[in-house]
Motif scaffolding. Structure first.
Motif, short mmCIF file in Angstrom:
data_model
loop_
_atom_site.label_atom_id
_atom_site.label_comp_id
_atom_site.label_asym_id
_atom_site.label_seq_id
_atom_site.Cartn_x
_atom_site.Cartn_y
_atom_site.Cartn_z
N TYR A 89 -21.84 -15.55 17.28
CA TYR A 89 -22.07 -14.23 17.64
C TYR A 89 -21.46 -13.35 16.66
O TYR A 89 -20.55 -13.69 15.92
CB TYR A 89 -21.32 -13.95 19.21
CG TYR A 89 -19.91 -14.28 19.18
CD1 TYR A 89 -19.64 -15.56 19.12
CD2 TYR A 89 -19.17 -13.08 19.00
CE1 TYR A 89 -18.07 -15.57 19.23
CE2 TYR A 89 -17.58 -13.24 18.83
CZ TYR A 89 -17.34 -14.50 18.85
OH TYR A 89 -15.81 -14.51 19.00
N TYR B 207 -19.90 -9.62 17.67
CA TYR B 207 -19.89 -8.54 18.48
C TYR B 207 -18.86 -7.55 18.51
O TYR B 207 -17.85 -7.59 17.71
CB TYR B 207 -19.34 -9.28 19.87
CG TYR B 207 -19.17 -8.18 21.08
CD1 TYR B 207 -20.22 -7.71 21.61
CD2 TYR B 207 -18.06 -7.90 21.44
CE1 TYR B 207 -20.21 -6.64 22.52
CE2 TYR B 207 -17.67 -6.82 22.52
CZ TYR B 207 -18.82 -6.21 23.05
OH TYR B 207 -18.54 -5.56 24.11
N ASP B 208 -19.23 -6.21 18.44
CA ASP B 208 -18.49 -5.12 18.28
C ASP B 208 -18.64 -4.32 19.45
O ASP B 208 -19.66 -4.13 20.18
CB ASP B 208 -18.71 -4.54 17.12
CG ASP B 208 -17.63 -3.63 16.50
OD1 ASP B 208 -16.92 -3.12 17.32
OD2 ASP B 208 -17.65 -3.55 15.22
N ASP C 277 -19.36 -1.09 19.84
CA ASP C 277 -20.55 -0.42 19.54
C ASP C 277 -21.68 -1.03 19.78
O ASP C 277 -22.60 -0.29 19.80
CB ASP C 277 -20.29 0.56 18.12
CG ASP C 277 -19.28 1.22 17.95
OD1 ASP C 277 -18.36 1.56 19.13
OD2 ASP C 277 -18.80 1.37 16.73
N CYS C 278 -21.87 -2.29 19.85
CA CYS C 278 -23.04 -2.97 19.85
C CYS C 278 -23.76 -2.63 21.18
O CYS C 278 -24.98 -2.33 20.97
CB CYS C 278 -22.81 -4.48 20.00
SG CYS C 278 -22.32 -5.18 18.27
N ARG C 279 -22.99 -2.38 22.26
CA ARG C 279 -23.73 -2.12 23.57
C ARG C 279 -24.59 -0.94 23.51
O ARG C 279 -25.52 -0.85 24.30
CB ARG C 279 -22.69 -1.89 24.46
CG ARG C 279 -21.95 -3.12 25.09
CD ARG C 279 -21.02 -2.93 26.10
NE ARG C 279 -21.40 -2.32 27.08
CZ ARG C 279 -20.78 -1.28 27.67
NH1 ARG C 279 -19.80 -0.82 27.06
NH2 ARG C 279 -21.54 -1.04 28.74
N CYS D 193 -27.85 -2.79 20.99
CA CYS D 193 -28.46 -3.92 20.97
C CYS D 193 -28.50 -4.49 22.30
O CYS D 193 -27.67 -4.72 22.83
CB CYS D 193 -27.50 -4.68 19.84
SG CYS D 193 -28.18 -6.56 19.87
N ALA E 229 -26.23 -7.58 23.30
CA ALA E 229 -24.91 -7.24 22.99
C ALA E 229 -24.03 -8.05 24.33
O ALA E 229 -22.98 -8.45 24.20
CB ALA E 229 -24.54 -5.60 23.15
N GLU E 230 -24.49 -7.90 25.58
CA GLU E 230 -23.90 -8.68 26.68
C GLU E 230 -23.97 -10.19 26.31
O GLU E 230 -22.89 -10.58 26.48
CB GLU E 230 -24.86 -8.34 27.82
CG GLU E 230 -24.17 -8.62 29.22
CD GLU E 230 -22.83 -7.78 29.04
OE1 GLU E 230 -21.54 -8.44 29.31
OE2 GLU E 230 -22.86 -6.56 28.85
N CYS F 128 -23.58 -11.43 23.28
CA CYS F 128 -22.42 -11.69 22.45
C CYS F 128 -21.14 -11.40 22.95
O CYS F 128 -20.16 -12.20 22.55
CB CYS F 128 -22.80 -10.82 21.23
SG CYS F 128 -24.11 -11.33 20.11
N ARG F 129 -21.19 -10.44 23.86
CA ARG F 129 -20.07 -10.20 24.56
C ARG F 129 -19.23 -11.41 25.18
O ARG F 129 -17.97 -11.83 25.27
CB ARG F 129 -19.70 -8.86 25.30
CG ARG F 129 -18.46 -8.56 25.93
CD ARG F 129 -18.45 -7.62 26.74
NE ARG F 129 -17.17 -6.93 27.16
CZ ARG F 129 -16.29 -7.57 27.82
NH1 ARG F 129 -16.50 -8.84 28.34
NH2 ARG F 129 -14.89 -7.13 28.22
#
Lengths: 170, 494
Positions: A89, A91-92, A94-96, A99, A102-103, A105-106
């Motif tokens: 993954y 994840y950052d 700001d990804c949400r 992307c 994002a979820e 990856c989170r």
């Protein structure tokens, strides 16, 4: 600056130097302007943290590429959710914003105890521990010892918690 | 040299978030309440039609503590009749509320879920301001524009974003900022014990929470059904327009289908804001010192806006002078709020001690090691000290005592001190009992000056419209003298 320091160390090492860290210290002479004026000033700024963060990232890169290779079997396509979930993954916070993955990856980041879960500031602050689980162990257990970076982080976190407790409870 | 461990800027929030992550429970990060909750405040939760920016597809609204909100749905807000029916009803209720506040000499307050909703209200106002102020949509535009205009002002109490207020008072491991998700934030307070006790379950619940619409967008998972319902409604509307059909009766069922999809989403967002407000009130925090002044400023701003509206002075295009005035007021408000937070909230003061990010300079704190006539000598162990000679400081315990930094001497001694700061007392020497040697002292760089904005705007009003040094309006000076840049390409070709 940190990248420059590391590049210079690599160059020095390739020339046969045995102790590039001593020859190229993590220190930069930076031209800044005096506050409120356009007058320049030359200051020496320590870059130890920045250099160690970049060095850690560079050290991890080959492992990440190898992990991608292993995760992608022959003929794999990225329209298969299982293949996507098998990839390492990135994840950052700001990804949400942009992307749809994002979820996912989170959740992977949370499962791995990645400090990015507590935000971008947390990732920078907890870089030495490399995981939120390890950071909590350092915070909770005074007997937990690691390398010098981890010991310093543990002391910092305990000082911050003490300060926060004093502020909250008078 | 000092070897004692020091926290770094940002570490307080990192520790708060780490503890929240460990306990799967929000952790307090404030010692006082930063906002006023008006008992009559309105919770407003609109959702827009996808692709139609500035539209209101559904809105749920009601007072603080009101369980059942008013829910208004425009089956297709692109259709003028549907759009206006919703806006007229909502606008009338908002106007009644604002009139009631004005009559009571109070100010209105709206609560919304997140930053996108706050921005959306401004967008709705912008879209509707083409209407005359005497028409219901025009009046709604002006009322909403008041909240949109107040929103960027620090310390404003007119439009509160529930997710921001929660994130301001508690630490969680949820991303803050504009993307903060209220439903996910509330899970850090309300997760059942079984969920909070299991990391995987908690992460699953968080992921589920983040899929609930808390901004102005509808639920993507249900958008297909919504699209079908809106298409069916439009088909029915076109049929109903035919003289041979039965008119409105034919529209009720398809409109109801749209309502059935949208109303629960808006109502859920409304419930979440009510829960957030209940948490804020239930925290039992004392109000921030200075909130009374912020309330008074809000009431003044509201009275000024409503007087302007009544007198027909409402302008869609602000003048240069009014823009300069609002810039000055925003700047003064920001500095006042920063100063009030550092003075009134011990966590904010601790952050300022560490970083000086809340204010331009850091708080000086440690022990007085000596006093002379009108001079204090303070020894500090702060690793980061963003002060310099000539800076004014105030004693945090009694801000009547004002001091000026005369000298800062770096120290490298065994007791951990990093600097000795020598300060002279410039005000309050007779009215304040000066702290004695050995006492702990905290010095803050600023105190709120609530009259500053008014003084500065008065000074601005006294300035002429066209100062003598301003360039002529029709052209910039020296334009004729400018010559086009020489084309260097021919030289290259040659």
């Amino acid at each position: 600056v940190a990248v420059g320091v590391l590049a210079l160390r690599a160059t020095v090492a390739s020339l046969g130097a045995t102790d590039p860290e001593r020859l190229v210290p993590a220190r930069a002479e930076v031209v800044l302007r005096w506050r409120g004026t356009g007058r320049p000033s030359l200051r020496v700024i320590e870059q130890v943290d920045e250099v160690s963060i970049i060095a850690r990232h560079i050290a991890r890169a080959p492992a990440l590429l190898a992990a991608v290779e292993v995760a992608l079997p022959l003929g794999a396509t990225l329209d298969d959710p299982d293949v996507v979930m098998a990839l390492p993954y990135r994840y950052d916070a700001d990804c949400r914003e942009a992307c749809p993955l994002a979820e996912a990856c989170r959740r992977q980041a949370a499962a791995a105890g990645d400090p990015i879960i507590v935000g971008a500031t947390g990732r920078r602050a907890l870089a030495a521990a490399e995981s939120s689980t390890r950071a909590l162990a350092l915070l909770d257990d005074a007997d937990t010892h690691g390398n010098a970076d981890e010991d310093e982080l543990a002391a910092r976190l305990r000082a911050a918690e003490r300060m926060l407790g004093e502020a909250l409870h008078g | 040299m000092d070897s004692a461990p020091h926290a770094l800027p940002g570490d307080l929030d990192v520790v708060g978030a780490l503890r929240a992550l460990q306990r799967r429970c929000a952790q307090p990060m404030a010692t006082c309440l930063h906002v006023t909750v008006q008992p009559h405040a309105l919770v407003v939760c609109p959702l827009a039609l996808a692709g139609a920016h500035g539209s209101v597809h559904v809105v749920a609204y009601g007072s603080i503590g009101q369980v059942e909100p008013h829910v208004l749905v425009a089956p297709d807000p692109r259709h003028p009749a549907d759009r206006e029916a919703l806006l007229i009803r909502f606008g009338a209720d908002l106007a009644t509320y604002m009139d009631r506040c004005r009559a009571a000499g109070d100010y209105p307050q709206l609560w919304v879920t997140g930053m996108p909703t706050a921005r959306h209200l401004g967008l709705v106002a912008e879209r509707l301001r083409v209407h005359n102020a005497t028409t219901p949509p025009g009046l709604l535009a002006r009322h909403l524009a008041h909240f949109a205009a107040r929103f960027p002002v620090a310390g404003q109490q007119a439009l509160h974003v529930a997710s921001h207020v929660i994130a301001d008072h508690w630490a969680t491991a949820e991303p803050g900022g504009p993307g903060a998700h209220l439903e996910a934030l509330l899970l850090w307070f309300d997760a059942p014990a079984a969920v909070a006790g299991d990391g995987a379950l908690f992460e699953g619940a968080l992921a589920e929470a983040r899929n609930r619409p808390m901004g102005v967008r509808t639920d993507p998972l249900r958008d297909t059904a919504l699209h079908r319902a809106v298409v069916a409604y439009n088909r029915a509307r076109r049929s109903a327009d035919q003289p041979s059909q039965g008119g409105r009766v034919e529209l009720d069922a398809p409109a109801r289908a749209v309502w059935d999809i949208l109303a629960p989403a808006a109502r859920h967002a409304y419930d979440r804001v009510q829960r957030a407000v209940a948490l804020i009130i239930g925290a039992g925090l004392a109000p921030l010192r200075g909130l009374d002044e912020l309330d008074a400023a809000e009431a003044d701003a509201f009275a000024y806006a409503m007087d302007a509206l009544s007198a027909g002075r409402w302008s869609g295009r602000p003048s240069t002078r009014s823009m300069a005035r609002s810039y000055l007021m925003r700047q003064a408000a920001q500095e006042n709020v920063d100063a009030a937070l550092v003075l009134g909230d011990r966590v904010a003061r601790a952050r300022a001690r560490l970083a000086g990010t809340v204010v331009a300079r850091t708080v000086v704190a440690e022990r007085i090691v000596g006093t002379r006539d009108g001079v204090l000598v303070v020894r500090t162990a702060q690793p980061i000290l963003r002060v310099r000679s000539g800076d004014q400081m105030y004693w945090a315990d009694d801000t009547r005592l004002r001091l000026r930094i005369e000298d800062i001497r770096p120290e490298d001694v065994a007791d951990g001190a990093t600097a000795v700061v020598i300060l002279s007392i410039t005000r309050g020497r007779r009215s304040v009992a000066c702290p004695s040697p050995g006492a702990a002292i905290e010095l803050v760089p600023a105190i709120p000056d609530w009259g500053r904005a008014l003084r500065e705007t008065a000074r601005l009003s006294a300035r002429p419209d066209a100062p003598p040094w301003a360039p002529a309006r029709d052209r910039l000076p020296g334009v004729d003298a400018w010559a086009p840049a020489r084309d260097r390409l021919p030289g290259v070709d040659a």
